[in-house]
Design a protein around this motif. Sequence first.
Motif, PDB file in Angstrom:
ATOM      1  N   MET A  69     -26.866  -4.766 -17.532  1.00 10.96           N
ATOM      2  CA  MET A  69     -27.648  -5.215 -18.696  1.00 10.96           C
ATOM      3  C   MET A  69     -29.026  -5.363 -18.173  1.00 10.96           C
ATOM      4  SD  MET A  69     -25.740  -4.833 -21.313  1.00 10.96           S
ATOM      5  CE  MET A  69     -26.555  -5.454 -22.413  1.00 10.96           C
ATOM      6  N   ASP A  70     -29.202  -5.955 -17.125  1.00 12.13           N
ATOM      7  CA  ASP A  70     -30.444  -6.094 -16.602  1.00 12.13           C
ATOM      8  C   ASP A  70     -31.357  -4.876 -16.259  1.00 12.13           C
ATOM      9  OD1 ASP A  70     -30.300  -8.811 -16.737  1.00 12.13           O
ATOM     10  OD2 ASP A  70     -29.922  -9.118 -14.753  1.00 12.13           O
ATOM     11  N   LEU A  72     -31.032  -2.165 -18.073  1.00 13.93           N
ATOM     12  CA  LEU A  72     -31.357  -1.482 -19.186  1.00 13.93           C
ATOM     13  C   LEU A  72     -32.712  -2.015 -19.497  1.00 13.93           C
ATOM     14  CD1 LEU A  72     -28.013  -1.296 -21.036  1.00 13.93           C
ATOM     15  CD2 LEU A  72     -29.153   0.515 -20.041  1.00 13.93           C
ATOM     16  N   ARG A  73     -33.067  -3.146 -19.024  1.00 10.77           N
ATOM     17  CA  ARG A  73     -34.480  -3.709 -19.291  1.00 10.77           C
ATOM     18  C   ARG A  73     -35.299  -3.567 -18.363  1.00 10.77           C
ATOM     19  NH1 ARG A  73     -30.781  -7.937 -20.794  1.00 10.77           N
ATOM     20  NH2 ARG A  73     -31.483  -8.926 -18.973  1.00 10.77           N
ATOM     21  N   LEU A  74     -34.883  -2.581 -17.227  1.00  7.26           N
ATOM     22  CA  LEU A  74     -35.719  -2.676 -16.121  1.00  7.26           C
ATOM     23  C   LEU A  74     -35.904  -3.670 -15.311  1.00  7.26           C
ATOM     24  CD1 LEU A  74     -38.384   0.260 -17.428  1.00  7.26           C
ATOM     25  CD2 LEU A  74     -36.417   0.616 -16.386  1.00  7.26           C
ATOM     26  N   ASP A  75     -34.866  -4.475 -15.164  1.00  5.47           N
ATOM     27  CA  ASP A  75     -35.094  -5.915 -14.491  1.00  5.47           C
ATOM     28  C   ASP A  75     -33.865  -5.667 -13.189  1.00  5.47           C
ATOM     29  OD1 ASP A  75     -35.102  -8.360 -13.468  1.00  5.47           O
ATOM     30  OD2 ASP A  75     -34.322  -9.361 -15.012  1.00  5.47           O
TER      31      ASP A  75
END
Length: 305
Positions: A69-70, A72-75
Motif C-alpha cells: 500500500m505504501d 502505491l503512494r511511492l512511499d
Amino acid sequence: MGFYLRQRTIQSAISLLGLIVLVFFLARLTGNPADLFLPADTPQAIRDEYAARHGFDQPVIVQFGAYLMDLLRLDFGESLRDGTPALDYVLAAFPTTLLLSFWAMTISLTIAIVTGSVAAWHPGGVFDRIASLISLTGASIPNFWIAIVGVLVFSVWMRVLPTSGTGTPWHWILPVAVLFIRPCGVLVQVVRSSMLAAFASPYVKTARARGVRERAVIFVHALRNAMLPIITVAGDQAAGMINGAVIAETIFGFPGIGKLLIDAIMFRDFAVIQAAVMITAIAIFILNIGIDLLYSMLDPRVRHG
C-alpha cells in the motif's frame, strides 16, 4: 511498436512484483533489526515498543500488505538507522553507480569493437592470437581478484593510485578497471565472431570488389551488420555490472548503490534494501527495453509483435 512497449511494460511489472515479494520475505530472514540497533541488555518492554514503532510486531503477511500500500503512494519507507526516507539514500547513491558503469561500459565497447574487428580482419594472425589470449584471460578473471590485485600492485607496492574514495579522477581508475576488464574480454570474442561472419557475407565481398577502402569495409559495411549480437551481449554485460559494482564499491569505498546495499544488509535496514533492489531492477528493465528498441533502429528486418 506501441503494442510491443505495452507488452514489455506488463512483463516487466510482473517480474518486478515477483522481485518485490522475494526481496521482502528474504530480507526478514536475516533476523530481528532490534538485535543490532538495541543493546543486548535492553528490557523487553523497550524492544516491544521498538518493534511496534516500526511495524515488526505485526505478522509478516500484514507487514507485506502495508508495504504494498505504501508503494502505491511511492512511499519506500524510512531507514531504520536515522529515519531518512529510503528513497533519498538510493537516489543519492545511484548516480555514482551509473557513472561508474557508464565509463566502464564505454571503455569496454570501444576497446572490444576495435580489437575484435582488427582480429577478425586477419584471423589466425599474431594480433588475433594475442587478442584472443588476453580477452579470454580477462573474461575468466573474477572481479574481486582483479580488485585485490589492483590494490596490492598499484596502491600498496607502486603507490600511484589511491585505495578508496572519489575525490579525484585517480580514484576512479581502479574501480572502472575492475568493472570493464571482464565485459571487455567477453565482448572482444563476440565482436570477433560477428565480424568473421560479416566479412564472409556477399555485401562485404561486393564492397571490396568496388574498391572501397579497407577501413570503411571494416567499420561501416561489416560492423553495422554485425552489431545485433554485440548489442545483445553488451546489454547483458551492462546489467551485470550492478553485481560487479557491489564488489568494486565495497572494496574501494565508492558511495554507490552496491556499497549502500551491502551496508543495508549488514544493518538489516529493510526499507533501504527494498528500495535499492527495486530502483536497480527498474533501471535494468528500462535498459532491456531500450536495447530491444535499438534493434529495430539498426535492422529494419526486426519486428516486434
